[in-house]
Design an enzyme around this catalytic site. Structure first.
Site, short mmCIF file in Angstrom:
data_model
loop_
_atom_site.label_atom_id
_atom_site.label_comp_id
_atom_site.label_asym_id
_atom_site.label_seq_id
_atom_site.Cartn_x
_atom_site.Cartn_y
_atom_site.Cartn_z
N LYS A 77 0.88 -1.27 0.02
CA LYS A 77 -0.10 -0.05 -0.14
C LYS A 77 0.88 1.35 -0.07
O LYS A 77 1.58 1.64 1.02
CB LYS A 77 -0.90 0.12 1.23
CG LYS A 77 -1.91 1.24 1.07
CD LYS A 77 -2.76 1.20 2.38
CE LYS A 77 -4.12 2.11 2.12
NZ LYS A 77 -3.88 3.45 1.55
N PHE A 80 -1.41 -0.66 -10.35
CA PHE A 80 -1.84 -1.85 -9.73
C PHE A 80 -3.16 -2.48 -10.28
O PHE A 80 -3.55 -3.44 -10.04
CB PHE A 80 -2.11 -1.54 -8.35
CG PHE A 80 -2.85 -0.35 -8.02
CD1 PHE A 80 -4.13 -0.44 -8.13
CD2 PHE A 80 -2.37 0.57 -7.32
CE1 PHE A 80 -5.23 0.61 -7.75
CE2 PHE A 80 -3.21 1.97 -6.90
CZ PHE A 80 -4.67 1.46 -7.03
P1 ATP Z 1 -10.05 8.76 1.58
O1 ATP Z 1 -11.38 8.13 1.17
O2 ATP Z 1 -9.86 8.96 3.10
O3 ATP Z 1 -9.66 9.72 0.60
P2 ATP Z 1 -9.09 6.34 0.12
O4 ATP Z 1 -10.47 5.64 0.36
O5 ATP Z 1 -8.65 6.61 -1.05
O6 ATP Z 1 -9.12 7.64 1.46
P3 ATP Z 1 -7.88 4.02 1.48
O7 ATP Z 1 -9.38 3.38 1.51
O8 ATP Z 1 -7.34 4.25 2.79
O9 ATP Z 1 -8.08 5.28 0.64
O10 ATP Z 1 -7.19 2.91 0.49
C1 ATP Z 1 -7.03 2.82 -0.77
C2 ATP Z 1 -6.28 3.57 -1.30
O11 ATP Z 1 -4.96 3.23 -1.19
C3 ATP Z 1 -6.43 3.82 -2.86
O12 ATP Z 1 -7.43 4.74 -3.10
C4 ATP Z 1 -5.03 4.14 -3.19
O13 ATP Z 1 -4.66 5.47 -3.36
C5 ATP Z 1 -4.25 3.46 -2.15
N1 ATP Z 1 -3.22 2.62 -2.70
C6 ATP Z 1 -1.88 2.69 -2.40
N2 ATP Z 1 -1.34 1.47 -2.92
C7 ATP Z 1 -2.38 0.59 -3.40
C8 ATP Z 1 -2.38 -0.65 -4.05
N3 ATP Z 1 -1.37 -1.43 -4.25
N4 ATP Z 1 -3.74 -1.02 -4.63
C9 ATP Z 1 -4.90 -0.06 -4.61
N5 ATP Z 1 -4.90 1.06 -3.82
C10 ATP Z 1 -3.60 1.37 -3.34
#
Ligand code: ATP
Length: 561
Positions: free
Chosen positions: A250, A340
């Site tokens: 991640k 990814f």
């Molecule tokens: P927020 O809604 O608070 O802005 P989010 O929903 O975008 O956060 P998370 O749910 O915490 O984020 O995690 C998913 C996020 O992680 C993805 O949107 C992406 O930006 C990030 N990420 C990093 N590495 C990866 C990966 N290998 N695969 C998918 N997402 C990844």
């Protein structure tokens, strides 16, 4: 169609908090729009925008220019209009007031049409280069010349992006269903695949359910990203995924969706804004390393330090915001894109394929090189192996791991359990400010602490989960005080009740069960992180989410992560 009808809709929407009523009002309005071309722009105007977020065009009009335009069209001094904001509490109201007092009346004044408002605003956005401010000023002054007071108020709010009628995307979707008697899940699907509400509205009206079910993704229109929930740890994730999963690093950067059609490359941010211009270095890499003619891929853009270790994600955001001296920024903050997922290749949608298939195809179309990588992955059912990968990820300076279900399809816009994030800390909450308290001493003129609410679906209202006073700079407090003053509903001594409109991101040490608030929960050591201007109160975290995170926290405590 007359702009007065739209102004009437805004005004009615403002007068009610009832979602069902708002939905009906919007649906009735949509049904009245006969011209399909006009219908394509109406959804954005209803949301208080001129263009979709992913459109690169911006009006580039600030308060000052707007006031000058109104001054020009009314003959009232700009300073007078500005000063009146103190009394009205809102620039839109001040503009309405100025239009009421208009000194010059044009003989040729004619009723404003929505078509004219829209085409003028498009011209304003497209006016660039030398003396562009003057030309924008003239265009706007002409518009206000024919605007009635109520119309002027909403025009101003549209131009400044401050329309607050409580219509978010979900409500628009339901209203489209109601207006054209089409299935809401089909509208939703089309939204998720194209992010183009105007086009979806047109299809709903002209082609109904059948047309909607034929809507497909297109290069150049962003797809809503699939999202993740948090898992308590590697073991939990493996169990949830059915014993085996693809673990990926991640990365702590910014998610991007890359659309490529021949030489044309468009890059969208997580919020689906077009950030292409700010990162020409990444665009070049994409052209060189993505083989297919037409393709849509997703990845995380990370800022890398001298030692090759990732730098905090704010660095990437600094790159996104840059409009000038971009070359200098490319030097100072080099980026690396870790792909990814793949959503589309040469006319064929990939989202119905399994994760394993998509990854295989992704690997065959990406040529790794400097600045372009495939996200590191490990497919395993072995807990120890996965734990080791997790530790390595953290040691390398990454945020943690993503666990993805091998047989899962890509679900646009969904935050389900097919993707789980594993990280050592609890995620922040996006909460709504529902109250505030005046400070003391040096801070007597500002609100110094804020009551935070989460939406409780059972009560149909926001309930308090904590009070935050730390994490704010002095400037933040002034800014919040100004922003909240017009939203004060009741005052009790030093405490005020605030209309739930403003969303903030809050970090905390833990969630406690507590009888102190009616929610049953209280945040321990909450700290302000950021203002979530991009979220409406409807999109903030709910009490259910708080309860979910509490359970997760307790599970995380039960084990070492
Ligand atoms: P927020 O809604 O608070 O802005 P989010 O929903 O975008 O956060 P998370 O749910 O915490 O984020 O995690 C998913 C996020 O992680 C993805 O949107 C992406 O930006 C990030 N990420 C990093 N590495 C990866 C990966 N290998 N695969 C998918 N997402 C990844």
């Amino acid at each position: 169609m007359l702009y007065a009808e739209l102004a009437e809709l805004y005004s009615r929407l403002e007068k009610t908090t009832l979602k069902t009523l708002k939905t009906r009002l919007v649906a009735e309005f949509l049904r009245k729009v006969e011209d399909p071309d006009l219908l394509e722009i109406i959804p954005y105007l209803i949301l208080g925008k001129v263009f979709p977020d992913w459109d690169e065009r911006e009006l580039g009009v600030g308060e000052k220019l707007l006031i000058r335009a109104v001054s020009m069209s009314t003959g009232i001094d700009a300073r007078e209009i500005e000063n009146s904001i103190k009394d009205t509490g809102d620039l839109g109201e001040s503009i309405a007031l100025a239009l009421k007092r208009k000194k010059q009346r044009s003989f040729f004044s004619q009723p404003l049409k929505i078509e004219r408002v829209y085409s003028t605003l498009v011209k304003v956005a497209e006016t660039q280069g030398e003396r562009s401010q003057d030309r924008k000023l003239k265009l706007l002054a002409n518009l206000f010349m024919d605007a009635k007071p109520e119309e002027g108020k909403y025009l101003a709010r549209t131009i400044l992006g401050t329309m607050r009628t409580g219509v978010a995307e979900g409500l628009l979707r339901d209203a489209l269903g109601e207006a054209f008697r089409v299935d809401v899940p089909l509208v939703e699907r089309a939204f998720m695949l194209t992010s183009d509400f105007g086009h979806v509205a047109r299809i709903a009206k002209l082609e109904g359910n059948e047309g909607l079910s034929r809507v497909e993704m297109q290069v150049g229109k962003p797809i809503r990203p699939m999202l993740a929930q948090q898992a308590a740890g590697v073991k939990d994730a493996l169990r949830e995924m059915g014993g085996e999963a693809e673990f990926e690093i991640k990365y702590d950067g910014a998610r991007v969706q890359v659309h490529k059609d021949g030489d044309r490359v468009i890059i969208y941010s997580r919020r689906l804004e077009n950030v292409t211009r700010s990162i020409p270095d990444v665009v070049d890499q994409v052209r060189a390393h993505l083989k297919p003619e037409k393709v849509i891929v997703e990845g995380e853009l990370v800022a890398v330090g001298e030692n090759g270790r990732p730098r905090p994600f704010q660095f990437v955001l600094r790159r996104f915001r840059r409009k000038y001296n971009i070359d200098e920024m490319i030097e100072r903050i080099p980026l690396e894109l870790n792909f990814f997922d793949i959503l589309y290749v040469n006319g064929e949608s990939m989202i119905e394929k399994t994760l394993s298939d998509r990854r295989r195809i992704l690997e065959s179309v990406v040529e790794e090189g400097e600045g372009i990588k495939l996200a590191l992955k490990l497919v395993t059912g072995n807990e120890e192996e996965a734990e080791r990968f997790y530790r390595e990820a953290l040691e390398m300076g990454h945020e943690g791991l993503m666990a993805k279900r091998l047989d899962s399809i890509y679900e646009p816009g969904n935050r389900g359990k097919k993707w789980l994030k594993i990280k050592p800390t609890m995620e922040n909450l996006d909460l709504v400010i529902i109250g505030a308290e005046w400070g003391e001493g040096r801070r007597a003129h500002v609100f110094a602490s804020y009551l935070l609410g989460a939406y409780d679906a059972e009560r149909g209202d926001f309930v308090p989960v904590g009070k935050v006073g730390s994490g704010f700079t002095d400037e933040d407090l002034v800014k919040f005080t100004e922003m909240l003053k017009p939203l004060v509903m009741e005052e009790h001594g030093k405490e005020v009740k605030i209309e739930p409109k403003i969303v903030v991101e809050i970090a905390y040490q833990e969630i406690q069960k507590s009888p102190k608030y009616e929610s049953g929960f209280a945040l321990r050591f909450p700290r302000y992180v950021s203002l979530r201007e991009d979220k409406s109160p409807e999109e903030a975290d709910t009490l259910d989410k708080v309860a979910q995170l509490y359970t997760l926290q307790e599970r995380m405590r039960g084990k070492k992560v």
